[in-house]
Design a protein around this motif. Structure first.
Motif, PDB file in Angstrom:
ATOM      1  N   ASP A  67       0.823  -1.213   0.000  1.00 20.23           N
ATOM      2  CA  ASP A  67       0.000   0.000   0.000  1.00 20.23           C
ATOM      3  C   ASP A  67       0.855   1.259   0.000  1.00 20.23           C
ATOM      4  OD1 ASP A  67      -2.326  -1.472  -0.050  1.00 20.23           O
ATOM      5  OD2 ASP A  67      -2.700  -1.308   2.113  1.00 20.23           O
ATOM      6  N   GLU A  68       1.881   1.261   0.829  1.00 21.88           N
ATOM      7  CA  GLU A  68       2.766   2.435   0.907  1.00 21.88           C
ATOM      8  C   GLU A  68       3.446   2.675  -0.442  1.00 21.88           C
ATOM      9  OE1 GLU A  68       7.096   3.458   2.790  1.00 21.88           O
ATOM     10  OE2 GLU A  68       5.757   2.241   4.010  1.00 21.88           O
ATOM     11  N   LYS A  69       3.990   1.614  -1.023  1.00 24.73           N
ATOM     12  CA  LYS A  69       4.711   1.754  -2.287  1.00 24.73           C
ATOM     13  C   LYS A  69       3.763   2.069  -3.445  1.00 24.73           C
ATOM     14  CE  LYS A  69       8.688  -0.727  -0.730  1.00 24.73           C
ATOM     15  NZ  LYS A  69       9.474  -1.923  -0.700  1.00 24.73           N
ATOM     16  N   THR A  70       2.563   1.513  -3.396  1.00 24.23           N
ATOM     17  CA  THR A  70       1.577   1.825  -4.432  1.00 24.23           C
ATOM     18  C   THR A  70       1.167   3.293  -4.342  1.00 24.23           C
ATOM     19  OG1 THR A  70       0.761  -0.451  -4.435  1.00 24.23           O
ATOM     20  CG2 THR A  70      -0.699   1.217  -5.366  1.00 24.23           C
ATOM     21  N   GLY A  71       0.969   3.783  -3.135  1.00 23.72           N
ATOM     22  CA  GLY A  71       0.623   5.194  -2.957  1.00 23.72           C
ATOM     23  C   GLY A  71       1.690   6.119  -3.519  1.00 23.72           C
ATOM     24  N   ARG A  72       2.942   5.795  -3.249  1.00 25.07           N
ATOM     25  CA  ARG A  72       4.048   6.611  -3.790  1.00 25.07           C
ATOM     26  C   ARG A  72       4.065   6.531  -5.318  1.00 25.07           C
ATOM     27  NH1 ARG A  72       8.182   9.626  -3.627  1.00 25.07           N
ATOM     28  NH2 ARG A  72      10.254   9.118  -4.400  1.00 25.07           N
ATOM     29  N   PHE A  73       3.878   5.329  -5.845  1.00 27.67           N
ATOM     30  CA  PHE A  73       3.861   5.154  -7.296  1.00 27.67           C
ATOM     31  C   PHE A  73       2.751   5.984  -7.934  1.00 27.67           C
ATOM     32  CE2 PHE A  73       1.897   2.869 -10.871  1.00 27.67           C
ATOM     33  CZ  PHE A  73       2.911   2.989 -11.798  1.00 27.67           C
ATOM     34  N   VAL A  74       1.554   5.921  -7.379  1.00 26.30           N
ATOM     35  CA  VAL A  74       0.418   6.654  -7.939  1.00 26.30           C
ATOM     36  C   VAL A  74       0.687   8.161  -7.896  1.00 26.30           C
ATOM     37  CG1 VAL A  74      -2.030   7.226  -7.574  1.00 26.30           C
ATOM     38  CG2 VAL A  74      -1.274   4.840  -7.508  1.00 26.30           C
ATOM     39  N   GLY A  86      -0.162   4.978 -18.005  1.00 25.32           N
ATOM     40  CA  GLY A  86      -1.500   4.689 -17.487  1.00 25.32           C
ATOM     41  C   GLY A  86      -1.860   3.216 -17.609  1.00 25.32           C
ATOM     42  N   ASP A  87      -1.483   2.593 -18.746  1.00 25.41           N
ATOM     43  CA  ASP A  87      -1.752   1.158 -18.926  1.00 25.41           C
ATOM     44  C   ASP A  87      -1.021   0.328 -17.877  1.00 25.41           C
ATOM     45  OD1 ASP A  87      -3.352   1.732 -21.084  1.00 25.41           O
ATOM     46  OD2 ASP A  87      -1.880   1.086 -22.599  1.00 25.41           O
ATOM     47  N   LEU A  88       0.235   0.667 -17.631  1.00 23.09           N
ATOM     48  CA  LEU A  88       0.999  -0.066 -16.622  1.00 23.09           C
ATOM     49  C   LEU A  88       0.441   0.202 -15.225  1.00 23.09           C
ATOM     50  CD1 LEU A  88       3.311  -1.869 -15.734  1.00 23.09           C
ATOM     51  CD2 LEU A  88       4.799   0.135 -15.798  1.00 23.09           C
ATOM     52  N   SER A  89       0.088   1.426 -14.942  1.00 16.82           N
ATOM     53  CA  SER A  89      -0.486   1.768 -13.635  1.00 16.82           C
ATOM     54  C   SER A  89      -1.741   0.949 -13.360  1.00 16.82           C
ATOM     55  CB  SER A  89      -0.836   3.259 -13.567  1.00 16.82           C
ATOM     56  OG  SER A  89       0.313   4.041 -13.621  1.00 16.82           O
ATOM     57  N   HIS A  90      -2.553   0.775 -14.385  1.00 14.63           N
ATOM     58  CA  HIS A  90      -3.794   0.001 -14.237  1.00 14.63           C
ATOM     59  C   HIS A  90      -3.479  -1.439 -13.809  1.00 14.63           C
ATOM     60  CE1 HIS A  90      -7.831  -1.400 -14.829  1.00 14.63           C
ATOM     61  NE2 HIS A  90      -7.488  -2.184 -15.839  1.00 14.63           N
ATOM     62  N   VAL A  91      -2.494  -2.054 -14.442  1.00 14.60           N
ATOM     63  CA  VAL A  91      -2.127  -3.433 -14.105  1.00 14.60           C
ATOM     64  C   VAL A  91      -1.563  -3.499 -12.682  1.00 14.60           C
ATOM     65  CG1 VAL A  91      -0.601  -5.376 -14.680  1.00 14.60           C
ATOM     66  CG2 VAL A  91      -1.711  -4.077 -16.504  1.00 14.60           C
ATOM     67  N   VAL A  92      -0.682  -2.545 -12.337  1.00 13.27           N
ATOM     68  CA  VAL A  92      -0.066  -2.548 -11.009  1.00 13.27           C
ATOM     69  C   VAL A  92      -1.132  -2.362  -9.933  1.00 13.27           C
ATOM     70  CG1 VAL A  92       1.508  -1.267  -9.488  1.00 13.27           C
ATOM     71  CG2 VAL A  92       2.209  -1.837 -11.823  1.00 13.27           C
TER      72      VAL A  92
END
Length: 169
Positions: A75-82, A115-121
Motif C-alpha cells: 500500500d505504501e509503495k503503491t501510494g508513492r507510485f500513484v 496509465g496502462d501499466l499503472s492500471h495493471v499494477v
C-alpha cells in the motif's frame, strides 16, 4: 555648420544608434537565455518525474513478488507510485501544451503507456489485498509487457526531446 559641430553631432547619433542596438541585442539575448533555461527545467522536471516513477513502480512490483506480500508495504509503495505517476502526467501536459508536435506526440504515448501499466499494477495490488492470487502469474507477465512498452515510449520521447532541443539551440 562648422566641421566640429558636425563631428560632434555625428558622434552623438552614432553613440545613440550603438546604444539602441545594444539594448535590442541584450533583450533578444535575455529572451533566448530565458527560453533555454525554461526548456531545460521543463525537460529536467519531466525526465526526473519519469525516473522517480520508474523507481517507485519497480518497488511496487518487487513488493508484490512474494506469495504472501506485506500489504502495508504494498500500500505504501503503491501510494508513492500513484503520486509520482500523477506528477508524470502533469509534466506531460506541459510538454503537450508547450512542446513541438513530435515531442507532444511522444509525451502522449508515454502518458498512455504509463496509465496502462499503472492500471495493471493497481489491479495486482488490489488482488494482493483481497488474497486473490489466481491472476498473479498472468498479471506479472502483463506488467512486464506494459513496462517494456513504456520504456520504448520513454526512449522515443528522449529521442524526440533531443531533436527538439537540437533544433532550438
Amino acid at each position: 555648420m562648422d566641421s566640429g559641430l558636425a563631428a560632434l553631432l555625428g558622434a552623438a547619433v552614432g553613440s545613440a544608434t550603438t546604444l539602441g542596438a545594444a539594448i535590442v541585442n541584450g533583450r533578444a539575448q535575455a529572451r533566448t537565455q530565458h527560453a533555454q533555461w525554461s526548456r531545460r527545467h521543463r525537460r529536467d522536471a519531466y525526465l526526473g518525474a519519469l525516473h522517480d516513477r520508474d523507481i517507485a513502480m519497480d518497488a511496487v512490483l518487487d513488493a508484490l513478488r512474494p506469495d504472501a506480500p506485506d500489504l502495508s508495504d504494498v500500500d505504501e509503495k503503491t501510494g508513492r507510485f500513484v503520486t509520482l505517476a500523477r506528477e508524470v502526467h502533469r509534466a506531460a501536459e506541459i510538454v503537450i501544451l508547450e512542446g513541438p508536435a513530435p515531442l507532444a506526440d511522444a509525451a502522449e504515448r508515454v502518458t498512455h503507456a504509463s496509465g496502462d501499466l499503472s492500471h495493471v499494477v493497481r489491479r495486482m495490488a488490489e488482488n494482493a489485498r483481497a488474497g486473490d492470487a489466481t491472476h498473479k502469474a498472468e498479471d506479472t507477465v502483463l506488467a512486464a509487457e506494459r513496462q517494456a512498452i513504456l520504456y520504448r515510449a520513454i526512449k522515443d520521447f528522449r529521442l524526440a526531446a533531443r531533436g527538439a532541443i537540437d533544433r532550438t539551440d
